[in-house]
Design an enzyme around this catalytic site. Structure first.
Site, PDB file in Angstrom:
ATOM      1  CG  ASN A  42      -6.135  -8.205  -0.209  1.00  0.00           C
ATOM      2  OD1 ASN A  42      -5.684  -7.057  -0.275  1.00  0.00           O
ATOM      3  ND2 ASN A  42      -7.409  -8.453   0.023  1.00  0.00           N
TER       4      ASN A  42
ATOM      5  CE1 TYR B  73      -5.785 -11.212  20.775  1.00  0.00           C
ATOM      6  CE2 TYR B  73      -3.687 -12.358  20.706  1.00  0.00           C
ATOM      7  CZ  TYR B  73      -5.042 -12.318  20.423  1.00  0.00           C
ATOM      8  OH  TYR B  73      -5.646 -13.388  19.814  1.00  0.00           O
TER       9      TYR B  73
ATOM     10  CB  ALA C 254      -1.643   1.326  10.859  1.00  0.00           C
TER      11      ALA C 254
ATOM     12  N   GLY D 229       0.827  -1.211   0.000  1.00  0.00           N
ATOM     13  CA  GLY D 229       0.000   0.000   0.000  1.00  0.00           C
ATOM     14  C   GLY D 229       0.855   1.251   0.000  1.00  0.00           C
ATOM     15  CG  PHE D 230       0.158   6.095   0.578  1.00  0.00           C
ATOM     16  CD1 PHE D 230       1.280   6.735   0.056  1.00  0.00           C
ATOM     17  CD2 PHE D 230      -0.590   6.751   1.552  1.00  0.00           C
ATOM     18  CE1 PHE D 230       1.660   7.993   0.515  1.00  0.00           C
ATOM     19  CE2 PHE D 230      -0.227   7.995   2.005  1.00  0.00           C
ATOM     20  CZ  PHE D 230       0.905   8.618   1.490  1.00  0.00           C
TER      21      PHE D 230
ATOM     22  CE1 TYR E 119      -9.948   2.470   7.990  1.00  0.00           C
ATOM     23  CE2 TYR E 119     -10.314   4.704   8.787  1.00  0.00           C
ATOM     24  CZ  TYR E 119      -9.452   3.700   8.392  1.00  0.00           C
ATOM     25  OH  TYR E 119      -8.094   3.921   8.404  1.00  0.00           O
TER      26      TYR E 119
ATOM     27  CE1 TYR F  51       3.803 -21.794   8.831  1.00  0.00           C
ATOM     28  CE2 TYR F  51       4.393 -21.274   6.560  1.00  0.00           C
ATOM     29  CZ  TYR F  51       4.674 -21.897   7.763  1.00  0.00           C
ATOM     30  OH  TYR F  51       5.836 -22.623   7.895  1.00  0.00           O
TER      31      TYR F  51
ATOM     32  CE  LYS G 179      -7.580   0.950  10.556  1.00  0.00           C
ATOM     33  NZ  LYS G 179      -6.329   0.187  10.401  1.00  0.00           N
TER      34      LYS G 179
ATOM     35  CB  THR H 165      -6.745  -0.669  -1.552  1.00  0.00           C
ATOM     36  OG1 THR H 165      -6.138  -1.068  -0.319  1.00  0.00           O
ATOM     37  CG2 THR H 165      -8.236  -0.854  -1.469  1.00  0.00           C
TER      38      THR H 165
END
Ligand code: UDP
Length: 316
Positions: free
Chosen positions: A32, A159, A114, A10-11, A145, A62, A149, A35
């Site tokens: 993937n 976690y 991110a 990505g960017f 979105y 994996y 996030k 985008t």
């Protein structure tokens, strides 16, 4: 170090690949390519230390061998993309983050999420500090979105607290630069490409909404500092120079030397529903804890971005 970067084609991800490779680390980019694009990392194929895995992080991840960092950028961050792919957006924020965290835990790797200024929604506190909890409409078009996030941040902290995973969270404010997609619908590529093509710049509404724009090299420097630090709480990263969208359109015309007009449009789709009226980061935490602040002037960053679009799209 051996570093996995999800969203690595990505960017922002591709710039981060460049940076860590230039420092002699081994980088695995995972994407993937929905985008992101192979063109963003084409120059890295064949370089020592670089490899690419085409994979959708919503499925079990994996990776063979040890990892020191898992940097999790995979996402659909453009409003146009997440309005078109709302369920994939929720899945990548929730399932993708879960898989990436599970991988980091298994490899005992440091993990970075991110996250986004969108966690603050249409903010009632301005500028936004990390201790502000936000004003998000969960059932609005941006909710897919924003809530993915927010859920991702909660998962990261779970976690961290429950499994002792070494985690970092960066809340990214509007960032721009070369390798943005010309058609991602965001204001920077829209205005620059419109200016270069001599088309009118499409200001939505009356142009009084505000944003601030951080050049990608500044953001990458912030990421590197945050990963090298021991700061686990969220850190805003963005440029605190706030502009109205109308003011930004004028700046783009100025930098590109374009004689395009500015036109005020009122999209009838959901593009501007719940569009935050103001946005500007308070970066005190990054300044104090990381010694970080942006240093690229808007004019310089816009010039480099305009050069990129001129070259890659043949826009004279
Ligand atoms: N915007 C605009 N014209 C465009 C694209 C966006 O006026 O062609 C506005 C949009 O309504 C928002 C701001 O610019 O107020 C920034 O939009 P962007 O899509 O870049 O990202 P956001 O900051 O909303 O996530």
């Amino acid at each position: 170090m051996r570093i996995l970067i999800t969203g690595g084609a990505g960017f922002i991800g591709s710039h981060l690949c460049d940076r860590y490779l230039s420092e002699g680390h081994e980088v695995i980019a995972m994407d993937n390519l929905s985008t992101g694009s192979e063109e963003n990392i084409a120059h890295l194929f064949g370089k020592p230390g670089f490899s690419f895995i085409k994979h959708n992080v919503t499925h079990y991840i994996y990776v063979a061998g040890p990892l020191d960092y898992v940097i999790h950028l995979a996402s659909l961050p453009s409003p146009v993309d997440y309005l078109n792919q709302p369920i994939q957006t929720l899945k990548v924020g929730a399932l993708g983050t879960h898989n990436a965290l599970g991988l980091a835990m298994a490899k005992k790797a440091r993990f970075l999420l991110a996250s986004t200024s969108e966690v603050y929604g249409d903010p009632m506190v301005h500028p936004q500090r990390e201790d502000y909890w936000g004003n998000v409409n969960p059932i609005g078009p941006r909710g897919v979105y924003d809530e993915s996030k927010r859920f991702a941040e909660a998962l990261v902290m779970a976690y961290h607290r429950y499994h002792n995973v070494d985690t970092r969270i960066v809340r990214i404010f509007n960032t721009y630069g070369p390798r943005m997609r010309s058609d991602d619908g965001r204001v920077v590529p829209n205005f620059i490409c419109q200016a270069l093509r001599g088309e009118p710049l499409t200001v939505y509404g009356d142009g009084s909404r505000t944003r601030s724009f951080c050049f990608v090299s500044d953001l990458v420097e912030g990421f590197v500092r945050l990963m090298a630090s021991d700061v686990t709480g969220p850190v805003n990263m963005g440029n605190p120079l706030e502009l109205s969208i109308l003011g930004f359109a004028e700046k783009v015309l100025d930098v590109t030397g374009s004689d395009s007009q500015i036109t005020f449009v009122h999209p009838t789709d959901e593009r501007t529903k719940d569009d935050p009226k103001v946005r500007c980061p308070d970066i005190t935490r990054a300044q104090t804890l990381l010694g970080w602040e942006p240093c690229v002037a808007l004019e310089d960053g816009l010039r480099q971005t305009a050069d990129y679009f001129r070259n890659t799209l043949g826009l004279a």
